[in-house]
Structures are given as structure tokens and as C-alpha cells.
Design a protein around this motif. Structure first.
Motif, PDB file in Angstrom:
ATOM      1  N   ASN A  75       0.822  -1.213   0.000  1.00  0.00           N
ATOM      2  CA  ASN A  75       0.000   0.000   0.000  1.00  0.00           C
ATOM      3  C   ASN A  75       0.855   1.263   0.000  1.00  0.00           C
ATOM      4  N   GLU A  76       2.033   1.174  -0.592  1.00  0.00           N
ATOM      5  CA  GLU A  76       3.022   2.243  -0.482  1.00  0.00           C
ATOM      6  C   GLU A  76       2.534   3.563  -1.061  1.00  0.00           C
ATOM      7  N   ASN A  77       1.811   3.522  -2.153  1.00  0.00           N
ATOM      8  CA  ASN A  77       1.319   4.766  -2.750  1.00  0.00           C
ATOM      9  C   ASN A  77       0.319   5.452  -1.834  1.00  0.00           C
ATOM     10  N   ARG A  78      -0.585   4.682  -1.281  1.00  0.00           N
ATOM     11  CA  ARG A  78      -1.582   5.261  -0.377  1.00  0.00           C
ATOM     12  C   ARG A  78      -0.933   5.794   0.889  1.00  0.00           C
ATOM     13  N   LEU A  79       0.119   5.141   1.356  1.00  0.00           N
ATOM     14  CA  LEU A  79       0.750   5.477   2.628  1.00  0.00           C
ATOM     15  C   LEU A  79       1.852   6.531   2.489  1.00  0.00           C
ATOM     16  N   ASN A  80       1.878   7.224   1.363  1.00  0.00           N
ATOM     17  CA  ASN A  80       2.864   8.273   1.123  1.00  0.00           C
ATOM     18  C   ASN A  80       2.348   9.587   1.715  1.00  0.00           C
ATOM     19  N   ILE A  81       2.914   9.998   2.831  1.00  0.00           N
ATOM     20  CA  ILE A  81       2.428  11.198   3.532  1.00  0.00           C
ATOM     21  C   ILE A  81       2.687  12.459   2.711  1.00  0.00           C
ATOM     22  N   GLU A  82       3.786  12.492   1.982  1.00  0.00           N
ATOM     23  CA  GLU A  82       4.057  13.659   1.137  1.00  0.00           C
ATOM     24  C   GLU A  82       2.946  13.858   0.113  1.00  0.00           C
ATOM     25  N   ASN A  83       2.596  12.809  -0.601  1.00  0.00           N
ATOM     26  CA  ASN A  83       1.536  12.925  -1.595  1.00  0.00           C
ATOM     27  C   ASN A  83       0.204  13.293  -0.953  1.00  0.00           C
ATOM     28  N   ALA A  84      -0.069  12.688   0.210  1.00  0.00           N
ATOM     29  CA  ALA A  84      -1.322  12.995   0.899  1.00  0.00           C
ATOM     30  C   ALA A  84      -1.383  14.466   1.301  1.00  0.00           C
ATOM     31  N   THR A  85      -0.261  14.997   1.790  1.00  0.00           N
ATOM     32  CA  THR A  85      -0.214  16.406   2.196  1.00  0.00           C
ATOM     33  C   THR A  85      -0.434  17.324   0.998  1.00  0.00           C
ATOM     34  N   LYS A  86       0.176  16.989  -0.117  1.00  0.00           N
ATOM     35  CA  LYS A  86       0.016  17.794  -1.331  1.00  0.00           C
ATOM     36  C   LYS A  86      -1.417  17.743  -1.851  1.00  0.00           C
ATOM     37  N   ASN A  87      -2.137  16.682  -1.515  1.00  0.00           N
ATOM     38  CA  ASN A  87      -3.502  16.516  -2.008  1.00  0.00           C
ATOM     39  C   ASN A  87      -4.556  17.059  -1.052  1.00  0.00           C
TER      40      ASN A  87
END
Length: 280
Positions: A197-209
Motif C-alpha cells: 500500500n506504499e502509494n496510499r501510505l505516502n504522507i508527502e503525496n497525501a499532504t500535497k492533495n
């Protein structure tokens, strides 16, 4: 009003133990859900005093134990169930949080009439901050997100290369809990779940979104999670607010157990800033 140790039963899954703090009024109140961190639990240290401060400020404040944090329904403090702890994962914590939100915003919640369902803030401490950011980025029921001493990267905490090989070979690794002196087990499934689940668990991407207001609070001298991690979060979302706490630590001056009747000053500042942010 303080309702502790409510049980959210889930078919085929471990139950979730949760607390609700609020002052009974005839008006709906903003809902605040607090997510504890790694080796944390809802009854740690000064978290009850934190909950009381939010309730006095007009919120319905919920704190809970992640289902695999190592606590049990009968013993919610510390870690009597190390097998559950070993079976934990970031995905389980996100599922726990989703299930709790869905329950709290439903008529099945005995305190539902007290809640404004359109005003929901997540607060996450340490690892719980990363969970809160990811959940906030993917769930439009959440209207604001606040992190206290949050991590900014799950990947770098999961394993080093040499350790990874040994972990896979043994199937389990242990982390010493300095306070309880327990050897806390992590099965290799934790890493496997992270990679799956690495893509979902990427905090950087989540913050940007994130498309909702974000407040980042962090002590500049935090010895456990570097202040630079807060700076990364703030850089990834230029609309966020970064609020540094001077001369404090990872838990803002609190400890476990906490026998005082008031919050330590740094944690008072954290709570006050968070309340102001939600009320804006």
C-alpha cells in the motif's frame, strides 16, 4: 460529560475502545477525533485533560485506541496483548479510523445529536499525525486536520536494508519499550502491508492533495521526531500553518502517568492554538 471506554464492535474484527468528552447543550458541536501515536493509547498521560479542555471549549472530543495497539477492552492502558501489537499495520489503523468516523456520524452513536456532522477535525500525534493526514486527504467528511509532532514519512521508519533481511528471515523483530521494559514485537507482515500500500501510505503525496485547512504543531527541540519533519509537511502544503513550540519535547511537557490537575504549559499552548484554528 465524560463517557469513557465505549466499545465499537465490528463483525470479524477487533473492537475499538473510545471515549467521548463534551458539555451537554442544546446545540450541535464540532467533532474532534484524536489519533494516538506509536506505542500510544487513549489514556496516556495528560490526554484526559486535553479532552476536557476541548469539551470546555465547546467541542465533542473523541479519543480511541487503535484496535491493534496492544491494549484490550479489559485493560486499555499499556500493552497486555503483544500478539495484536505484532499484527498491527498502517492499513489497519486507517480502517479503524474510517470505521470510527462512520459510526460517530451515524444514528447508532449515542451522542450523535450532540454532533455537527459537517464540522469534523482530525488531530493526530506522532505516527497518528501521518494517519490523520492520509485519512484527511481521501475522505471528504473531514473538514480540518491538525498534527502534533507528526512524522512525515512512513517509509524511512519501516526498515533499513540490513535490518530488513534479518527481519524477513526471522519473521519478527522487537523494539524495546523504555517505559514498560517490554520487547514489542513486529511481524514481517507490517513491512509487507506497507509495500503493498506504499502509494496510499505516502504522507508527502497525501499532504500535497489536502484541500482543507491544515495546522502543523511541532516542538523545535523534539528528540523523537525532528522539527524538520514539520517543515517538510509545511513545504508540501504552502497553505498550511506551521506553529513551532519552543523549548519542549515530543509530548509537549507531559508524561505517563500524569498526576497533575493541569496541563503542562507547552501542551496548553498546543491545545489553545488547536482550538483557535478549529474556530477560525
Amino acid at each position: 460529560m465524560k463517557h469513557k471506554n465505549n466499545i465499537l464492535n465490528r463483525p470479524g474484527k477487533k473492537p475499538i475502545l473510545w471515549d467521548a468528552f463534551y458539555e451537554s447543550t442544546n446545540t450541535q458541536k464540532p467533532l474532534v477525533i484524536f489519533c494516538h501515536g506509536y506505542k500510544g493509547f487513549k489514556d496516556w498521560g495528560a490526554w484526559d485533560l486535553v479532552a476536557e479542555a476541548f469539551s470546555k471549549a465547546g467541542f465533542l472530543f473523541v479519543k480511541f485506541n487503535f484496535s491493534h495497539n496492544g491494549g484490550t477492552i479489559e485493560q486499555s492502558i499499556d500493552f497486555p496483548d503483544l500478539e495484536a501489537f505484532a499484527q498491527n499495520s498502517y492499513s489497519k489503523e486507517l480502517e479503524d479510523l474510517d470505521n470510527l468516523i462512520t459510526f460517530l456520524l451515524s444514528a447508532k452513536n449515542p451522542f450523535y445529536a450532540e454532533i455537527d456532522p459537517l464540522n469534523l477535525t482530525l488531530i493526530g500525534h506522532s505516527r497518528g499525525g501521518g494517519i490523520a493526514i492520509i485519512k484527511a486527504s481521501e475522505d471528504d467528511r473531514i473538514t480540518k486536520v491538525i498534527t502534533w509532532a507528526a512524522v512525515c514519512d512512513f517509509g524511512k521508519r519501516t526498515a533499513t536494508s540490513g535490518e530488513l533481511e534479518q527481519w524477513q528471515k526471522d519473521g519478527v523483530k522487537y523494539v524495546l519499550n523504555g517505559r514498560t521494559k517490554q520487547q514489542m514485537p513486529h511481524y514481517f507482515q507490517f513491512y509487507e502491508d506497507f509495500k503493498a500500500n506504499e502509494n496510499r501510505l505516502n504522507i508527502e503525496n497525501a499532504t500535497k492533495n489536502l484541500h482543507i485547512p491544515q495546522l502543523i504543531i511541532h516542538a523545535k527541540e523534539d528528540p523523537s521526531v525532528s522539527y524538520s519533519e514539520a517543515e517538510h509537511l509545511h513545504f508540501w502544503n504552502s497553505d498550511s500553518i506551521l506553529f513551532p513550540i519552543e523549548k519542549s519535547d515530543h509530548v509537549f511537557g507531559a508524561s505517563h502517568p500524569w498526576h497533575e490537575t493541569h496541563l503542562p504549559m507547552p501542551l496548553q499552548d498546543v491545545v489553545q492554538k488547536s482550538i483557535e484554528f478549529i474556530n477560525q
